[in-house]
Design a protein around this motif. Sequence first.
Motif, PDB file in Angstrom:
ATOM      1  N   TRP A   1       0.848  -1.185   0.000  1.00 47.31           N
ATOM      2  CA  TRP A   1       0.000   0.000   0.000  1.00 47.31           C
ATOM      3  C   TRP A   1       0.882   1.232   0.000  1.00 47.31           C
ATOM      4  O   TRP A   1       2.048   1.184   0.384  1.00 47.31           O
ATOM      5  CB  TRP A   1      -0.970  -0.007   1.175  1.00 47.31           C
ATOM      6  CG  TRP A   1      -0.329   0.064   2.538  1.00 47.31           C
ATOM      7  CD1 TRP A   1      -0.099   1.171   3.303  1.00 47.31           C
ATOM      8  CD2 TRP A   1       0.151  -1.046   3.318  1.00 47.31           C
ATOM      9  NE1 TRP A   1       0.497   0.834   4.496  1.00 47.31           N
ATOM     10  CE2 TRP A   1       0.656  -0.520   4.538  1.00 47.31           C
ATOM     11  CE3 TRP A   1       0.205  -2.425   3.103  1.00 47.31           C
ATOM     12  CZ2 TRP A   1       1.208  -1.337   5.526  1.00 47.31           C
ATOM     13  CZ3 TRP A   1       0.754  -3.231   4.084  1.00 47.31           C
ATOM     14  CH2 TRP A   1       1.237  -2.685   5.286  1.00 47.31           C
ATOM     15  N   ASP A   2       0.320   2.343  -0.449  1.00 46.67           N
ATOM     16  CA  ASP A   2       1.054   3.597  -0.538  1.00 46.67           C
ATOM     17  C   ASP A   2       0.845   4.373   0.758  1.00 46.67           C
ATOM     18  O   ASP A   2      -0.225   4.945   0.978  1.00 46.67           O
ATOM     19  CB  ASP A   2       0.539   4.408  -1.726  1.00 46.67           C
ATOM     20  CG  ASP A   2       1.296   5.715  -1.917  1.00 46.67           C
ATOM     21  OD1 ASP A   2       2.122   6.061  -1.044  1.00 46.67           O
ATOM     22  OD2 ASP A   2       1.055   6.389  -2.939  1.00 46.67           O
ATOM     23  N   PRO A   3       1.850   4.420   1.648  1.00 47.96           N
ATOM     24  CA  PRO A   3       1.670   5.089   2.930  1.00 47.96           C
ATOM     25  C   PRO A   3       1.568   6.605   2.825  1.00 47.96           C
ATOM     26  O   PRO A   3       1.156   7.259   3.786  1.00 47.96           O
ATOM     27  CB  PRO A   3       2.924   4.672   3.712  1.00 47.96           C
ATOM     28  CG  PRO A   3       3.941   4.393   2.667  1.00 47.96           C
ATOM     29  CD  PRO A   3       3.185   3.813   1.511  1.00 47.96           C
ATOM     30  N   THR A   4       1.943   7.158   1.659  1.00 47.99           N
ATOM     31  CA  THR A   4       1.746   8.599   1.487  1.00 47.99           C
ATOM     32  C   THR A   4       0.281   8.913   1.197  1.00 47.99           C
ATOM     33  O   THR A   4      -0.169  10.042   1.396  1.00 47.99           O
ATOM     34  CB  THR A   4       2.609   9.139   0.323  1.00 47.99           C
ATOM     35  OG1 THR A   4       2.100   8.660  -0.926  1.00 47.99           O
ATOM     36  CG2 THR A   4       4.060   8.723   0.495  1.00 47.99           C
ATOM     37  N   ALA A   5      -0.459   7.896   0.717  1.00 49.82           N
ATOM     38  CA  ALA A   5      -1.854   8.107   0.354  1.00 49.82           C
ATOM     39  C   ALA A   5      -2.818   7.680   1.448  1.00 49.82           C
ATOM     40  O   ALA A   5      -3.828   8.354   1.692  1.00 49.82           O
ATOM     41  CB  ALA A   5      -2.167   7.346  -0.933  1.00 49.82           C
TER      42      ALA A   5
ATOM     43  N   GLY B   1      -8.779   6.733 -10.129  1.00 47.20           N
ATOM     44  CA  GLY B   1      -8.033   5.745 -10.888  1.00 47.20           C
ATOM     45  C   GLY B   1      -6.669   5.417 -10.309  1.00 47.20           C
ATOM     46  O   GLY B   1      -5.984   4.526 -10.812  1.00 47.20           O
ATOM     47  N   GLU B   2      -6.268   6.102  -9.250  1.00 43.27           N
ATOM     48  CA  GLU B   2      -4.960   5.845  -8.640  1.00 43.27           C
ATOM     49  C   GLU B   2      -5.022   4.591  -7.778  1.00 43.27           C
ATOM     50  O   GLU B   2      -5.910   4.444  -6.932  1.00 43.27           O
ATOM     51  CB  GLU B   2      -4.544   7.037  -7.780  1.00 43.27           C
ATOM     52  CG  GLU B   2      -3.217   6.853  -7.066  1.00 43.27           C
ATOM     53  CD  GLU B   2      -2.860   8.034  -6.176  1.00 43.27           C
ATOM     54  OE1 GLU B   2      -1.815   7.964  -5.507  1.00 43.27           O
ATOM     55  OE2 GLU B   2      -3.635   9.023  -6.147  1.00 43.27           O
ATOM     56  N   ALA B   3      -4.083   3.680  -7.968  1.00 40.57           N
ATOM     57  CA  ALA B   3      -4.018   2.461  -7.163  1.00 40.57           C
ATOM     58  C   ALA B   3      -3.276   2.760  -5.865  1.00 40.57           C
ATOM     59  O   ALA B   3      -2.158   3.275  -5.887  1.00 40.57           O
ATOM     60  CB  ALA B   3      -3.322   1.357  -7.924  1.00 40.57           C
ATOM     61  N   VAL B   4      -3.883   2.438  -4.750  1.00 42.99           N
ATOM     62  CA  VAL B   4      -3.243   2.691  -3.455  1.00 42.99           C
ATOM     63  C   VAL B   4      -2.945   1.404  -2.695  1.00 42.99           C
ATOM     64  O   VAL B   4      -2.224   1.428  -1.700  1.00 42.99           O
ATOM     65  CB  VAL B   4      -4.113   3.620  -2.574  1.00 42.99           C
ATOM     66  CG1 VAL B   4      -4.219   5.003  -3.203  1.00 42.99           C
ATOM     67  CG2 VAL B   4      -5.495   3.022  -2.330  1.00 42.99           C
ATOM     68  N   VAL B   5      -3.485   0.276  -3.167  1.00 44.16           N
ATOM     69  CA  VAL B   5      -3.296  -1.009  -2.501  1.00 44.16           C
ATOM     70  C   VAL B   5      -3.139  -2.110  -3.545  1.00 44.16           C
ATOM     71  O   VAL B   5      -3.817  -2.083  -4.580  1.00 44.16           O
ATOM     72  CB  VAL B   5      -4.495  -1.345  -1.577  1.00 44.16           C
ATOM     73  CG1 VAL B   5      -4.332  -2.737  -0.988  1.00 44.16           C
ATOM     74  CG2 VAL B   5      -4.647  -0.331  -0.469  1.00 44.16           C
TER      75      VAL B   5
END
Length: 266
Positions: free
Chosen positions: A32-36, A64-68
Amino acid sequence: MENKKVSKRRADQTTPELDAFEDWMRENGVCWDPTAIEMRACGGVENGSRPHYAVFANRNVNIGEAVVDIPKRVCLNSVTTRISGLMDQAEISGGLALIIAVMFERALGEESYWFPYFQILPQREPLPMFWSKDELQIVKGTDLRKIIRSDRVDMREDWEDIVAPFIAESCAALPWEKMTYAAFRECASLTASRSFCIDSYHGASMVPLADMFNHRTDGEHIHLEIEEGQDQAEDQAEDHAEDDETDDEDDESEGDKSEDDESEEE
């Protein structure tokens, strides 16, 4: 997608269980993206009661941004559970198979691959099936009251006709003393509230982390994209390896004979 151990959570937003769950996900390829986004414990941290866990955005997330990114192998379902073969032999499938899988893996405690995941799940979801007689009076005479009654009847029939006999016949391979009707109802509430259908092969599944987002039907804040083409041979090989580790026991059971604790008066 990077998977760095970065968190700005306050002390009252985390628990040892949440930290262990995040470590387990990292070890098993969940990214996952921890900034998001970040996971937080909500309520109960300071007073010692059981908190619930949710995902919060750290910034604006683009459409549309993938965060996981969650591998299918970490999802709990009738294929990945250690008792997949037993349920195949008993010809149990669909939603009922998922409930049994969740009940079995939860009963294993620390022996289950999904133990860290169960540690951040509630014991049960507050669905109408658990309402008291007083609470049911609120919906007396409505269609909802009829649906609740029908669901309870169906659940009892599933238990008596399919689940209890399966547990009795397979008790040597099951922690049967913890696989009670009460546990069956609790796990049914978890699957009803949290499961996703990830593909035609695995079917309905418990998806760690994904169920911490707001995923209300037609009102979700996130969208789940499923990649087809899971390597079934590899998946089955992993399951069979786990089956070989299942301990045999000499205990026998006729299944849970407890009375339904929700008899009602009309």
